[in-house]
Enzyme design. Structure first.
Site, mmCIF file in Angstrom:
data_model
loop_
_atom_site.group_PDB
_atom_site.id
_atom_site.type_symbol
_atom_site.label_atom_id
_atom_site.label_comp_id
_atom_site.label_asym_id
_atom_site.label_seq_id
_atom_site.Cartn_x
_atom_site.Cartn_y
_atom_site.Cartn_z
ATOM 1 N N GLU A 13 -5.869 5.726 -4.587
ATOM 2 C CA GLU A 13 -4.258 5.902 -4.766
ATOM 3 C C GLU A 13 -3.553 6.259 -3.351
ATOM 4 O O GLU A 13 -2.454 6.518 -3.104
ATOM 5 C CB GLU A 13 -4.017 7.280 -5.582
ATOM 6 C CG GLU A 13 -4.786 8.333 -5.186
ATOM 7 C CD GLU A 13 -4.685 9.594 -6.487
ATOM 8 O OE1 GLU A 13 -3.787 9.536 -7.314
ATOM 9 O OE2 GLU A 13 -5.385 10.541 -6.083
ATOM 10 N N ASP A 60 0.490 7.685 -7.499
ATOM 11 C CA ASP A 60 0.603 7.920 -5.975
ATOM 12 C C ASP A 60 0.556 6.691 -4.921
ATOM 13 O O ASP A 60 1.366 6.434 -3.793
ATOM 14 C CB ASP A 60 -0.624 8.619 -5.679
ATOM 15 C CG ASP A 60 -0.058 10.247 -6.071
ATOM 16 O OD1 ASP A 60 0.924 10.658 -5.547
ATOM 17 O OD2 ASP A 60 -1.148 10.889 -6.527
HETATM 18 C C1 PEP Z 1 -1.790 8.737 -9.976
HETATM 19 O O1 PEP Z 1 -1.610 9.242 -9.056
HETATM 20 O O2 PEP Z 1 -1.383 7.582 -10.571
HETATM 21 C C2 PEP Z 1 -2.634 9.407 -11.095
HETATM 22 C C3 PEP Z 1 -3.214 9.117 -11.949
HETATM 23 O O3 PEP Z 1 -2.843 10.786 -10.877
HETATM 24 P P1 PEP Z 1 -1.455 11.980 -10.642
HETATM 25 O O4 PEP Z 1 -0.376 11.467 -11.547
HETATM 26 O O5 PEP Z 1 -2.072 13.211 -11.500
HETATM 27 O O6 PEP Z 1 -1.546 12.155 -9.287
HETATM 28 MG MG MG Z 2 -2.637 10.844 -8.061
#
Ligand code: PEP
Ligand code: MG
Length: 586
Positions: A436, A460
């Site tokens: 990410e 992210d």
């Molecule tokens: C993301 O970043 O896509 C993810 C699944 O994690 P979070 O939304 O918890 O940061």
């Molecule tokens: Mg994330």
């Protein structure tokens, strides 16, 4: 007839509701300043004590009701509320001021509460802001008891209404029943607020972030809530009413259609199979995951176990929660992500320094590696749960292989300690990394040597690759999954993972977005993990598709220059393979 007004917000719970508005919590709480005599002081203090006892009783009752109806972890929110009632400094300040200034206790209580709320609202800290709403929630209850008023609550509504409010506290939302509250709309709020999470658990359409809707509407006015698109119509015109009556029926038909495919495989017409998983935040989401046809849990966001409480969760408590998920899904797999604290998620009990750029700061694995004491407790709990199902472990916010190596060292220590304690666990638990951060994406070939699987976190990845804060509404127009940079990064991660022989999944919002799924299928992503509600829709889309055609769509998308062109291409395929979606969403 009144003119139609339209408000645009954030859709947090799907569906369409139409009915009469009930504006919640606009009662007049103004307390009149009243002088008291020296002799009245003890009486005022008794009044305060009685109000506190009554409030405590009320909250304990709500906590019990919620634990029975929705689940323990939702009920835990009210433990924080009870703590506010025990804050000695606050209470002593009230008593001292009643004695010194000889003013009635309700007036003193309100002015001190306002002083605290003003002070809190000037601090830019998400955690403290959440605490502020706890204080406000409890404060209002106490004040109503001091004033001898009966607080309105949403469980006593007698007719079906659409609730409109500035905000709804978790306690308000938890008291809603599907029979009387058919939808709600609020001025503030976001997709990950407790209110939003609860609306989805109860299954009522909801839109939040509507700015000042609660000041612009009156109880009794007609409203339509479109929880699919995030739109609220007040005094809808004949035309809007007609469109939404049709949409409501279409949506019901569509839901029935989705219901019929939810347990079938996500297989394209030409035989390519994809696995659809669900994302969960709390173990109470498990029944909804199973009923929506998920093949497992692709992302368990464990940081929610650490929130809304005043202490750290113990190894035992975490183990029980993770084991519950592992057992419920067995033999299907459960990917447990280690705690991703920071960014926009804060822990209630850790006083962390305020940062200029929290999303670029002390977040997720960075925090865990700096606090191996906390991290190891979680790893031990996950390992112990692995004995009871098909559990995989995943690290968030990995920027390069050093973080994987350091995390694995702590994992080895956790394993050694468990062995010493004579506890069983899956010695070969697969360990994966979220991809990410662009640095991880661009070194996916190196990363793949150190992990058993990748999971692409697009929420992210998009914010970091396009430099767009994911929670800032001013630049939300730049946050586009169809940006060519995002597609290139995703394709590179998938191709590189496959070349190295490891599976690649996706657990960001893109995984449940039909327009993105067009390309993800063509890129041969192995697994997609999404909100349980999106699973049947994505399944239907995939089952209508030709994989060979989607491969061509990816080739074409890779030659395009702008997000607009890429979006137009994706929508052409969504319209072709899932025409129903256009009837209610566009
Ligand atoms: C993301 O970043 O896509 C993810 C699944 O994690 P979070 O939304 O918890 O940061
Ligand atoms: Mg994330």
């Amino acid at each position: 007839m009144a003119e139609e007004k339209v408000f645009y917000g954030i859709p947090v719970s799907p569906g369409i509701a139409s009915g009469k508005i009930f504006v919640f919590d606009h009662e007049d709480d103004t307390v009149v300043e009243r002088d008291i005599t020296e002799e009245e002081i003890p009486l005022e203090i008794v009044k305060l004590e009685n109000a506190l006892i009554e409030t405590r009783r009320e909250i304990t009752e709500i906590k019990k009701k919620i634990a029975e109806s929705i689940g323990l972890s939702h009920a835990e929110i009210f433990s924080a509320h009870l703590l506010v009632l025990e804050d000695r400094t606050f209470l002593e300040e009230i008593i001292k001021e009643v004695e010194a200034n000889k003013k009635s206790v309700d007036f003193v209580f309100q002015s001190i509460m306002e002083k605290y709320i003003r002070a809190f609202s000037e601090i830019e800290d998400e955690y403290l802001k959440e605490r502020m709403s706890d204080i406000q929630d409890v404060g209002k209850r106490v004040l109503h008891h001091l004033m001898g008023k009966k607080r309105k609550d949403l469980s006593t509504l007698e007719e079906e209404v659409v609730v409109v409010a500035f905000d709804l506290s978790p306690s308000d939302t938890a008291l809603m029943h599907k029979d009387n509250v058919i939808g709600f709309a609020t001025d503030i709020g976001g997709k990950t607020s407790h209110t939003a999470i609860m609306a989805r658990s109860i299954g009522i359409p909801a839109v939040v972030g509507l700015h000042n809707i609660s000041q612009k509407v009156k109880t009794g006015e007609e409203a339509i809530i479109d929880g699919n698109k995030g739109i609220v119509y007040i005094s809808p015109s004949e035309e809007t009413r007609r469109i939404y009556t049709d949409k409501k029926f279409q949506f019901l038909d569509y839901e029935r259609h989705l219901e019929s495919v939810k347990d079938l495989p996500a297989e394209t017409k030409d035989g390519k199979v994809f696995t659809l998983y669900a994302n969960i935040e709390i173990p109470e989401d498990i029944p909804s995951i199973i009923s929506h046809g998920a093949r497992g849990i692709g992302l368990y966001r464990t940081e929610f176990i650490y929130m809304n409480r005043t202490d750290l969760p113990s190894e035992e408590e975490q183990y029980i929660a993770y084991r519950k998920a592992a057992e419920a899904m067995h033999p299907k797999s459960v990917v447990i992500r280690t705690m991703d604290m920071g960014g926009d998620k804060f822990l209630s009990h850790l006083q962390l320094p305020k940062e200029m750029n929290p999303f670029l700061g002390w977040r997720a694995i960075r925090f865990c590696l700096a606090r191996p004491d906390i991290f190891k407790i979680q790893l031990k709990a996950i390992l112990r749960a692995s004995e009871f199902g098909n559990v995989k472990l995943m690290y968030p916010m990995i920027s390069g292989i050093n973080e994987i190596k350091q995390s694995n060292e702590i994992l080895e220590e956790a394993k050694a300690e468990l062995k010493k304690e004579g506890r069983a666990f899956d010695e070969k638990i697969p360990v994966g990394a979220m991809v990410e951060i662009p640095s991880a994406a661009l070194t996916a070939d190196i990363m793949a040597r150190y992990v058993a699987f990748f999971s692409i976190g697009t929420n992210d990845l998009i914010q970091y690759s396009l430099a767009v804060d994911r929670v800032n509404e001013k630049i939300a127009y730049l946050y586009d999954p169809a940006h060519p940079a995002v597609l290139r990064l995703i394709k590179y991660i998938i191709d590189t993972g496959h070349k190295a022989g490891i599976p690649v999944s996706m657990c960001g919002q893109m995984a449940g977005d039909p327009a993105s799924v067009v390309f993800l299928v063509g890129m041969e992503i192995d697994e997609l993990s999404m909100s349980p509600f999106s699973i049947p829709e994505v399944k239907l889309l995939i089952r209508n598709m030709e994989f060979a055609e989607m491969k061509k769509a990816v080739e074409e998308a890779m030659t395009l220059e702008t997000p607009e062109e890429i979006n137009a291409l994706a929508n052409r395929y969504v319209e072709k393979y899932l025409p129903e979606i256009f009837q209610y969403r566009f």
